[in-house]
Write a protein that holds these residues in place. Sequence first.
Motif, PDB file in Angstrom:
ATOM      1  N   PHE A   1      40.213  50.630  40.031  1.00 42.27           N
ATOM      2  CA  PHE A   1      39.424  49.414  39.856  1.00 42.27           C
ATOM      3  C   PHE A   1      39.487  48.999  38.382  1.00 42.27           C
ATOM      4  CE2 PHE A   1      37.789  51.737  43.461  1.00 42.27           C
ATOM      5  CZ  PHE A   1      37.701  50.756  44.436  1.00 42.27           C
TER       6      PHE A   1
ATOM      7  N   CYS B   1      33.697  45.586  46.263  1.00 39.98           N
ATOM      8  CA  CYS B   1      35.004  46.070  46.692  1.00 39.98           C
ATOM      9  C   CYS B   1      35.017  47.595  46.736  1.00 39.98           C
ATOM     10  CB  CYS B   1      36.083  45.550  45.735  1.00 39.98           C
ATOM     11  SG  CYS B   1      37.770  46.051  46.151  1.00 39.98           S
ATOM     12  N   ARG B   2      34.447  48.218  45.734  1.00 42.23           N
ATOM     13  CA  ARG B   2      34.383  49.681  45.705  1.00 42.23           C
ATOM     14  C   ARG B   2      33.570  50.212  46.894  1.00 42.23           C
ATOM     15  NH1 ARG B   2      35.035  53.039  41.264  1.00 42.23           N
ATOM     16  NH2 ARG B   2      34.782  51.241  39.863  1.00 42.23           N
TER      17      ARG B   2
ATOM     18  N   GLU C   1      34.804  52.817  49.669  1.00 41.33           N
ATOM     19  CA  GLU C   1      34.091  54.063  49.954  1.00 41.33           C
ATOM     20  C   GLU C   1      33.763  54.167  51.438  1.00 41.33           C
ATOM     21  OE1 GLU C   1      30.833  53.696  47.294  1.00 41.33           O
ATOM     22  OE2 GLU C   1      31.896  54.604  45.585  1.00 41.33           O
TER      23      GLU C   1
ATOM     24  N   VAL D   1      38.837  54.990  49.016  1.00 32.10           N
ATOM     25  CA  VAL D   1      38.538  54.758  47.606  1.00 32.10           C
ATOM     26  C   VAL D   1      39.426  55.598  46.698  1.00 32.10           C
ATOM     27  CG1 VAL D   1      36.709  56.507  47.435  1.00 32.10           C
ATOM     28  CG2 VAL D   1      36.647  54.460  45.954  1.00 32.10           C
TER      29      VAL D   1
ATOM     30  N   CYS E   1      42.482  53.872  45.292  1.00 32.45           N
ATOM     31  CA  CYS E   1      42.235  52.633  44.552  1.00 32.45           C
ATOM     32  C   CYS E   1      41.940  52.902  43.082  1.00 32.45           C
ATOM     33  CB  CYS E   1      41.041  51.883  45.152  1.00 32.45           C
ATOM     34  SG  CYS E   1      41.251  51.388  46.879  1.00 32.45           S
TER      35      CYS E   1
ATOM     36  N   ASP F   1      32.172  45.840  42.361  1.00 32.71           N
ATOM     37  CA  ASP F   1      31.272  46.838  42.952  1.00 32.71           C
ATOM     38  C   ASP F   1      31.263  46.725  44.472  1.00 32.71           C
ATOM     39  OD1 ASP F   1      30.580  47.859  40.483  1.00 32.71           O
ATOM     40  OD2 ASP F   1      28.680  46.765  40.347  1.00 32.71           O
TER      41      ASP F   1
END
Length: 236
Positions: free
Chosen positions: A99, A84-85, A89, A94, A97, A82
């Motif tokens: 995940f 990393c996201r 963003e 994002v 990517c 989370d």
Amino acid sequence: MQAEELKALFDQQAKGYDRQWAGMAPLRDTLHLLLASLFAELPADARILCVGVGTGAELGHLADRFPGWRFTALDPSRAMLDRCRERAEQGGFVHRCTFHEGYLDSLPLQPAHDAATCFLVSQFLLERPMRITFFNEIAQRLEPGGLLATADLASDVASPAYETLLRSWMTLMSSAGVQPDMLARAKAAYARDVAILPAPQVASLIEQAGFETPVPFFQAGLMHGWICRSVAGDRG
């Protein structure tokens, strides 16, 4: 430490992880600077696998440097993924990517990746056969000849040199602002939960897993980094 215990530990640390280790950023930044130069000749649309991505520091660095690259961010800790996201963003990448919450064995073999990163991850696998299997699972998810950049703590723990490096490493972390309780936990973990092996032995494990002879490209205290290519035609 078992896999679920390790996952739970990183879940707990995720929120404050970057702040806790901010003082060590110069080492991290040097590693990332070298990483970008080692990966510089990859295709403009390269696909990169980040194993144990954590909060996404190396992913963010590479995404900034190479705007056409796509990334698979893999981590068993949902809380780390989370963070990393959120980084992706905020950085505006994002959309490049994917995940994946879980371990390598749950990640499909295809599409294959042009390169992979794996920083301070394999050291938590205490059994050598498990560590070889881990690196082989990375090799299976790379294109033949794909690059792996990996780093772990490494030293001959039976040598006087290790005591010197360990004292220096603890002093470094303390001066970088790592809190005393974290230092105590880290030192205890090195003796119990981290497989600190001599650097040549780590390189040998990687080679046994389906890579060409790893080339050392980084050392800072106890941390060593290697770059290598997956053996062409060997997909496990």
